[in-house]
Design an enzyme around this catalytic site. Structure first.
Site, PDB file in Angstrom:
ATOM      1  N   HIS A  26      23.856   0.970  75.867  1.00  0.00           N
ATOM      2  CA  HIS A  26      23.024   0.169  74.969  1.00  0.00           C
ATOM      3  C   HIS A  26      21.530   0.453  75.171  1.00  0.00           C
ATOM      4  O   HIS A  26      20.679  -0.215  74.581  1.00  0.00           O
ATOM      5  CB  HIS A  26      23.329  -1.313  75.238  1.00  0.00           C
ATOM      6  CG  HIS A  26      22.866  -2.244  74.161  1.00  0.00           C
ATOM      7  ND1 HIS A  26      21.965  -3.259  74.384  1.00  0.00           N
ATOM      8  CD2 HIS A  26      23.193  -2.328  72.848  1.00  0.00           C
ATOM      9  CE1 HIS A  26      21.749  -3.930  73.268  1.00  0.00           C
ATOM     10  NE2 HIS A  26      22.471  -3.389  72.318  1.00  0.00           N
ATOM     11  N   LYS A  54      17.795   2.179  75.051  1.00  0.00           N
ATOM     12  CA  LYS A  54      16.935   2.856  74.083  1.00  0.00           C
ATOM     13  C   LYS A  54      15.754   3.430  74.859  1.00  0.00           C
ATOM     14  O   LYS A  54      14.834   2.697  75.237  1.00  0.00           O
ATOM     15  CB  LYS A  54      16.427   1.897  73.010  1.00  0.00           C
ATOM     16  CG  LYS A  54      17.520   1.260  72.151  1.00  0.00           C
ATOM     17  CD  LYS A  54      17.957  -0.066  72.670  1.00  0.00           C
ATOM     18  CE  LYS A  54      18.977  -0.698  71.733  1.00  0.00           C
ATOM     19  NZ  LYS A  54      19.677  -1.828  72.365  1.00  0.00           N
ATOM     20  N   ASP A  93       7.216  14.624  77.447  1.00  0.00           N
ATOM     21  CA  ASP A  93       6.457  15.407  78.437  1.00  0.00           C
ATOM     22  C   ASP A  93       6.356  14.723  79.790  1.00  0.00           C
ATOM     23  O   ASP A  93       5.486  15.058  80.602  1.00  0.00           O
ATOM     24  CB  ASP A  93       5.048  15.717  77.916  1.00  0.00           C
ATOM     25  CG  ASP A  93       5.054  16.696  76.740  1.00  0.00           C
ATOM     26  OD1 ASP A  93       6.081  17.379  76.565  1.00  0.00           O
ATOM     27  OD2 ASP A  93       4.049  16.763  76.013  1.00  0.00           O
ATOM     28  N   HIS A 139      15.895 -10.045  66.903  1.00  0.00           N
ATOM     29  CA  HIS A 139      16.621  -9.115  67.763  1.00  0.00           C
ATOM     30  C   HIS A 139      15.879  -8.894  69.086  1.00  0.00           C
ATOM     31  O   HIS A 139      16.283  -8.083  69.910  1.00  0.00           O
ATOM     32  CB  HIS A 139      16.805  -7.781  67.025  1.00  0.00           C
ATOM     33  CG  HIS A 139      17.794  -6.857  67.649  1.00  0.00           C
ATOM     34  ND1 HIS A 139      17.427  -5.687  68.289  1.00  0.00           N
ATOM     35  CD2 HIS A 139      19.140  -6.915  67.751  1.00  0.00           C
ATOM     36  CE1 HIS A 139      18.506  -5.064  68.734  1.00  0.00           C
ATOM     37  NE2 HIS A 139      19.556  -5.789  68.433  1.00  0.00           N
ATOM     38  N   LYS A 186      14.451  -9.210  72.838  1.00  0.00           N
ATOM     39  CA  LYS A 186      15.000  -9.567  74.153  1.00  0.00           C
ATOM     40  C   LYS A 186      13.818  -9.788  75.098  1.00  0.00           C
ATOM     41  O   LYS A 186      13.113  -8.848  75.457  1.00  0.00           O
ATOM     42  CB  LYS A 186      15.891  -8.466  74.724  1.00  0.00           C
ATOM     43  CG  LYS A 186      17.055  -8.047  73.793  1.00  0.00           C
ATOM     44  CD  LYS A 186      16.697  -6.819  73.014  1.00  0.00           C
ATOM     45  CE  LYS A 186      17.883  -6.115  72.378  1.00  0.00           C
ATOM     46  NZ  LYS A 186      18.755  -6.897  71.562  1.00  0.00           N
ATOM     47  N   ASP A 194       5.959 -18.629  83.610  1.00  0.00           N
ATOM     48  CA  ASP A 194       4.800 -19.093  84.394  1.00  0.00           C
ATOM     49  C   ASP A 194       3.559 -18.212  84.277  1.00  0.00           C
ATOM     50  O   ASP A 194       2.686 -18.262  85.155  1.00  0.00           O
ATOM     51  CB  ASP A 194       5.181 -19.200  85.881  1.00  0.00           C
ATOM     52  CG  ASP A 194       6.163 -20.328  86.149  1.00  0.00           C
ATOM     53  OD1 ASP A 194       6.406 -21.121  85.235  1.00  0.00           O
ATOM     54  OD2 ASP A 194       6.676 -20.388  87.274  1.00  0.00           O
TER      55      ASP A 194
END
Length: 478
Positions: free
Chosen positions: A221, A223, A228, A396, A398, A403
């Site tokens: 999952h 990404k 370089d 979508h 995450k 704090d």
């Protein structure tokens, strides 16, 4: 006729006996594996109530691969030895005392060193992210490493493919890694065209019968893009038009990050480990790990997680982050199917006076997961947690921020699949300015949300509550 009937009865009896033994045997195996009861009970229910379907689903989705190794310890150590932490100056950003245990947990579990001085640029929409990514790829001189769970052959996917082909023709090394299940909508011709033009392309844990039963449930999952060895991308956005154009009911709200500095070396390491798993090519040349500059005073740790190994490191890290919060914990996740440990941590934090807020989409792209998500909300609301429904489109993103001290960003949702089945990559960033920036993004999104009060939630029809509770039984399998 008599003999024929006898043999038919005998064959039927033997079949039923063997089938029954198989089902009972599987139930015994599942119980003996000492799994979490929340995961054991759904499988037992499925096998007892629908043994035919249950048997098929177990071989596809139920096998426990925690003790398997997909890469040897020797190869793993050779690849991860590349990044170096360098010395962290004493007069710059430091990890807050109540989160120093978190840094030790991550380093001991996944050899995740403290990385000083990375620059992080934040994207909240696909248009800006892909524009920046394409610009960076155009400037690539040596190599481009790309890994996505979903790589569609739509408009944005085709634009990326053509740009990568152009870079290969310029002499740049290009490697593409995609998840075989996540990218199932893309035609094989799409990836063959890349290969024909000189791009190295591999599918992660390719699902090919008869070995598909050991692979289909464990997906990559992550990404990750590395250019370089100096510029990296990570976060929640895949390669598909919906990340730019949105969905039929609104925008696609997401988070993605462009990184320069030491953090890129860990993204490179994660890519090369997955590349080895998929291609069996061991890439070790130091030119893929150029010396990193210092761009800021932040400290970060990049953590990879997956279904192999004895520890659920990301789950443990999130529990630690939540239980050590003193003022607030704000969470964005498209699917909220928490493990029992996370559920208890959230409730304990809220009941002890911490301002806990969870933002989820009002409408989802996955009906079953959405129903199961809603079944967890009543107990959260009773504990004093504020639940917000994002209404402007599909959320979508995450994110966990606490704090104004630490933020957790990356590819993992707060659900069983991300925390126990998928290969994920997240970063924990210890810097006040960055955490404040993430909090501001959260508070800006609240303007597009509806707060779910106890009175609103209790007015739901009984039929809805029952369907949600029913799907919750299968939340560990979703």
């Amino acid at each position: 006729m008599g003999d024929a009937s006898f043999w038919e009865i005998l064959v039927s009896t033997i079949f039923i006996l063997l089938y029954t033994i198989t089902i009972i045997g599987l139930i015994v195996v599942i119980i003996a594996e000492n799994r979490n009861p929340l995961k054991t009970i759904p499988w037992v229910i499925v096998l007892l109530l629908a043994p035919g379907v249950g048997l098929l689903f177990y071989f596809f989705f139920g096998q426990d691969n925690r003790k398997q190794r997909i890469i040897s310890r020797k190869t793993y150590k050779r690849i991860i030895k590349q990044p170096r932490t360098g010395k962290i100056p004493h007069d710059v950003c430091s990890v807050p005392d109540h989160y120093k245990g978190l840094t030790k947990l991550l380093n001991r579990s996944r050899t995740s060193p403290l990385l000083y001085g990375s620059a992080i640029r934040v994207f909240t929409n696909g248009k800006d992210k892909f524009q920046a990514l394409f610009d960076d790829i155009r400037r690539a001189k040596q190599h481009v490493h790309i890994q996505y769970y979903i790589f569609n052959d739509d408009e944005i996917g085709t634009q990326l493919k053509e740009l990568l082909i152009q870079k290969v023709h310029e002499g740049v090394e290009v490697r593409v890694l995609y998840d075989d299940v996540g990218s199932w909508k893309a035609k094989n011709r799409f990836f063959r065209e890349m290969e024909k033009e000189g791009i190295e392309v591999y599918a992660f844990l390719k699902v090919v019968f008869p070995v598909l039963t050991s692979k289909v449930n464990y997906r990559n999952h992550r990404k990750v893009v590395v250019i370089d060895g100096k510029i990296g991308y990570m976060g929640g956005m895949n390669v598909a038009d919906r990340y730019v154009k949105g969905v039929s009911w609104g925008v696609w709200r997401d988070l993605h990050f462009r990184i320069e500095g030491k953090g890129v070396q860990c993204l490179q390491t994660a890519f090369l480990l997955d590349w080895y798993v998929a291609s069996k090519q061991l890439i070790m040349d130091k030119r893929y790990f150029p010396k990193a500059e210092v761009f800021s005073n932040n400290i970060m740790q990049v953590i990879t997680s997956g279904p192999v190994g004895p520890w659920r490191v990301l789950t443990q890290a999130e529990i630690y982050l939540i239980t050590n919060a003193r003022k607030y914990v704000y969470i964005q996740t498209p699917y909220f199917l928490p493990t029992e440990g996370l559920s208890q941590a959230l409730q304990v934090a809220a009941r002890s006076g911490v301002d806990v807020r969870i933002m989820i989409p009002q409408r989802s792209d996955t009906r079953m997961a959405h129903l199961a998500t809603r079944s967890f909300l009543a107990e959260m609301i009773r504990a004093g947690i504020k639940i917000f429904f994002y209404q402007a489109g599909f959320l979508h993103s995450k994110l966990i921020v606490s704090d104004d001290d630490v933020a957790c960003i990356g590819s993992a949702n707060m659900d069983f699949r991300s925390l126990e089945h998928n290969f994920e990559i997240n970063a924990f960033v210890y810097q006040r300015d960055f955490a404040i920036g993430m909090r501001k993004i959260f508070m800006h999104d609240i303007e597009q949300c509806m707060l779910i009060t106890p009175s609103i939630w209790l007015k739901r029809p009984l039929s809805k509550r029952f369907s949600e509770s029913f799907m919750r039984l299968f939340s560990p399998l979703l």
